[in-house]
Enzyme design. Sequence first.
Site, PDB file in Angstrom:
ATOM      1  CG  HIS A 188      40.434 -23.410 -21.961  1.00 49.51           C
ATOM      2  ND1 HIS A 188      40.110 -22.162 -22.430  1.00 49.51           N
ATOM      3  CD2 HIS A 188      41.775 -23.375 -21.709  1.00 49.51           C
ATOM      4  CE1 HIS A 188      41.192 -21.395 -22.464  1.00 49.51           C
ATOM      5  NE2 HIS A 188      42.215 -22.111 -22.020  1.00 49.51           N
ATOM      6  CG  HIS A 202      46.199 -24.015 -16.103  1.00 51.56           C
ATOM      7  ND1 HIS A 202      45.269 -23.736 -17.078  1.00 51.56           N
ATOM      8  CD2 HIS A 202      46.748 -22.818 -15.758  1.00 51.56           C
ATOM      9  CE1 HIS A 202      45.250 -22.427 -17.297  1.00 51.56           C
ATOM     10  NE2 HIS A 202      46.141 -21.850 -16.510  1.00 51.56           N
TER      11      HIS A 202
END
Length: 262
Positions: free
Chosen positions: A70, A179
């Site tokens: 991201h 993550h």
Amino acid sequence: MKILFIGDIVGNPGRRAVTEFLKKLNRASENLYDFIVANAENAAGGRGLTFDIVDQLLAAGVSAITTGNHVWDQKEILDFVDTTPQLIRPANYPTQVPGRGFTIVPSVDGRAKLGVINLAGQVFMNRYTNPFHALDEILTEVKVETPYVILDFHAEATSEKMAMGWHADSKISAVIGTHTHVQTADERILPQGTAYITDVGMTGPHDSVIGSRIDKVVESYLTMMPTRFGVAKDNVKLNAVEIELDDETGLALSIERIQYQV
């Protein structure tokens, strides 16, 4: 040598947890950690990073900031990613992508350096290049500067993270998984001296679905329609690991999970 690695910071609740925790550390014991590293790819409203947030984290005492898939979600990062050496993105992006995949930062007292590498997994992720090859290539440069080297392996599959731990054993100080936002209970020192944990966890609201509002995520599963999730607010915790390294070899002596309730 002591390192604090803070798990994926999610939104304003996560940023608040980091600031509060580091202020508490400073009041209790000055320079408890030689280096503080944090994954902050979800720090801006749950997706991406802004200049102000990077500035806030560095001012709070964070030595280096890692990211993941991201990293580009807030477009303003393109304005400062090349001029902020403490901020890194996965090294196995294509070579023409802005930013850097590793950094070397000084300790609090300036007497040591820490190499911080960021890599992304390939399984169930974007089409990154091979992270195993990338690690070996980067190490030829980083190990010239310092024996203290940690890897943020931003990956989905537990098997891929474990394989990276075994591949890196003896080569670096620690492999820290990020993550998936759920702290795992498998922290250990591998046989040849590398600290390992599959996922360090999430710093943010834990009454959530990995940081997002429960009602919105459940709605998306029920309706199968696109839904804007938003960041949840309640039960804010900081997830981290504390790693102690041998001053001479740079290999790990211990790794301990931390959960701090805000």
